[in-house]
Structures are given as structure tokens and as C-alpha cells.
Design a protein around this motif. Structure first.
Motif: not given
Length: 276
Positions: A176-202
Motif C-alpha cells: 500500500r502507498w502512503l504520501p510523503r512529499d512532492e517528489e517521493s512516496a512510501r510503499l508499505m510491503v508485507p513481511l510476516g505479521e508486519g511491514e517494511e518501508t520503501l521510499v520511492w523518489r522521482v
């Protein structure tokens, strides 16, 4: 007398030095030979089914996909990507070839061969299969890892390379995506019972995705290390735009440790023999 007795020694040292230099030169030359690609799979399957871009995507992510696909994106369930790579080992760049198989948002398997004069010296793979990470190598380097740390690492690798199956990033994804700022966003990805975060930048100039950052487990390191992937080129295969030049970097090191050049890709092809 002393001078005459030193001459054979000096000649031996010159010969030894010359032999070592020649061996080093041959060794270096072998690392300059580019291996041939793995055999390509069959051509892409049907790509007629399209997904409409959701308007609620974070602004920079929406901008990237509109730049690359317009308002509709092909539904890619599986992908095979192949090409050449360079991997840094002990300060030296070692040539390699790779072929990677992806099941969108679920699994991947990347076969890699490091070569010298075009011949394999290390054969291995990295993978995420049935939720379990794998790191395997045989040859001059031997590894067989299936730890929790490797699983976390390969989950992040799967999602950093999910642009090879781009539809999974816009609809019907376990992430699932979460907003961050005008040039980036967070992607929350499942791992077991939790989540990991990737920050994508354009790239602010082009609006295309240029980088993804995460905290990733590294073999032999007890804590997560800042890690990033840079996408510096994009190519369309069968009408699907994917990153064609990737560099992988540990942020606590100088420069990238791996560089991948994509030479071809096929989509919606059978990969059950490899990862399903």
C-alpha cells in the motif's frame, strides 16, 4: 665478486616481477570479457488487459505512471528479464550475466553467473519463494542462506524490482502507498505479521522514478543498513516501460556494489518451472 653474485638474483627478481605482472594482466583481461546472455524465453504473452490508474495514488507515483503509460497500464502477471551485470568483489568489478523470473508481488528467482573470460566461475541465485528468502552460490564463492535476515532482504528486492511487473504497484497489490512529499512516496510491503518501508523518489525534472531507499539486512551485519537502488534508464519492451539500468548501493560504502543492464524482457509467459 659481490656484484657478479647479485646478477642471477636480480634476473630472478625481474623474471618473477614480470611473471606476476603478466598474471595480473591476464587476470584483469579476463574480467573485461562480457559473457553471452542466458537463452531468451518465449516472446511475451497477451498484454491486452489494461488497468486504469487510480486517481488516489500519491502524486509523484501517479506522475511517473502517467508519463510512462498514459491513463492505462498493461496487466503483467509474470515477467522474465535478462541481461548483463557487474558485481564488486574485493574492490574488483566482476562481469556476470543474469536472468530473473517474477510473479507479480509474490515471488522472484534471479539466476546469476559471474564469469572470467566469459566462463562461469561462480553460479548462484537470489530468490523469494513461498515467502522464504534464498541466497545460494557455488564456485569460487560458496553460500547457502535461508535466514530471516535473508527473507527480509529478498522481500525488499522483490518490491524494488516490481517495476518489471508495474501493474502490481497500482492495483490489486498486497502493498500500500502512503504520501510523503512532492517528489517521493512510501510503499508499505508485507513481511510476516508486519511491514517494511520503501521510499520511492522521482526525478524532479522528468517525473520518472529515479530511486528507491530502504533499511535492508546485509549478510554478516547484525543491524539493518541504508540501501538504495538507482534507475538511470528506461526502455519499452512489448510496450511495457521498465528500468533498463539499475545500480545497487549500501549507503555505508563508497559507490555501488552491483550494476545491472537489461538486454531483454518478456511478459505474461509461463514461469512455473522456476518459481511457482
Amino acid at each position: 665478486m659481490v656484484e657478479r653474485s647479485m646478477k642471477p638474483f636480480r634476473k630472478s627478481m625481474w623474471f618473477l616481477g614480470g611473471s606476476l605482472a603478466a598474471a595480473a594482466g591476464i587476470g584483469w583481461l579476463g574480467l573485461q570479457v562480457k559473457p553471452v546472455n542466458f537463452p531468451a524465453p518465449a516472446a511475451s504473452g497477451p498484454l491486452d488487459e489494461k488497468l486504469s490508474l487510480p486517481a488516489d495514488l500519491p502524486a509523484p507515483i501517479l506522475r511517473h505512471f502517467r508519463n510512462s503509460f498514459g491513463r492505462n497500464i498493461p496487466l503483467v502477471q509474470t515477467a522474465v528479464v535478462w541481461g548483463h551485470a557487474r558485481l564488486k568483489k574485493a574492490g574488483l568489478w566482476v562481469p556476470a550475466r543474469f536472468q530473473a523470473y517474477y510473479q507479480a508481488g509474490k515471488a522472484f528467482y534471479r539466476a546469476v553467473q559471474c564469469t572470467w573470460f566469459g566462463q562461469p566461475i561462480v553460479t548462484g541465485h537470489t530468490a523469494l519463494l513461498n515467502g522464504q528468502g534464498e541466497l545460494f552460490a557455488r564456485g569460487l564463492l560458496n553460500l547457502d542462506e535461508h535466514s530471516v535476515e535473508i527473507t527480509q532482504s529478498q522481500v525488499l528486492a522483490l518490491w524494488a524490482e516490481s517495476l518489471f511487473t508495474p501493474g502490481v504497484l497500482v492495483l490489486g497489490s498486497p502493498a500500500r502507498w502512503l504520501p510523503r512529499d512532492e517528489e517521493s512516496a512510501r510503499l508499505m510491503v508485507p513481511l510476516g505479521e508486519g511491514e517494511e518501508t520503501l521510499v520511492w523518489r522521482v526525478d524532479p525534472q522528468t517525473g520518472w522514478l529515479a530511486q528507491v531507499n530502504a533499511l535492508r539486512r546485509r549478510l554478516g551485519t547484525p543491524h539493518k543498513v541504508p540501501w538504495r537502488v538507482d534507475y538511470s534508464a528506461w526502455t519499452a519492451y512489448s510496450g511495457v516501460y521498465i528500468p533498463s539500468r539499475l545500480s545497487l548501493t549500501w549507503e555505508d560504502s563508497v559507490g555501488p556494489y552491483a550494476q545491472f543492464e537489461v538486454d531483454g524482457a518478456a511478459f505474461n509467459v509461463g514461469i512455473s518451472h522456476t518459481i511457482i
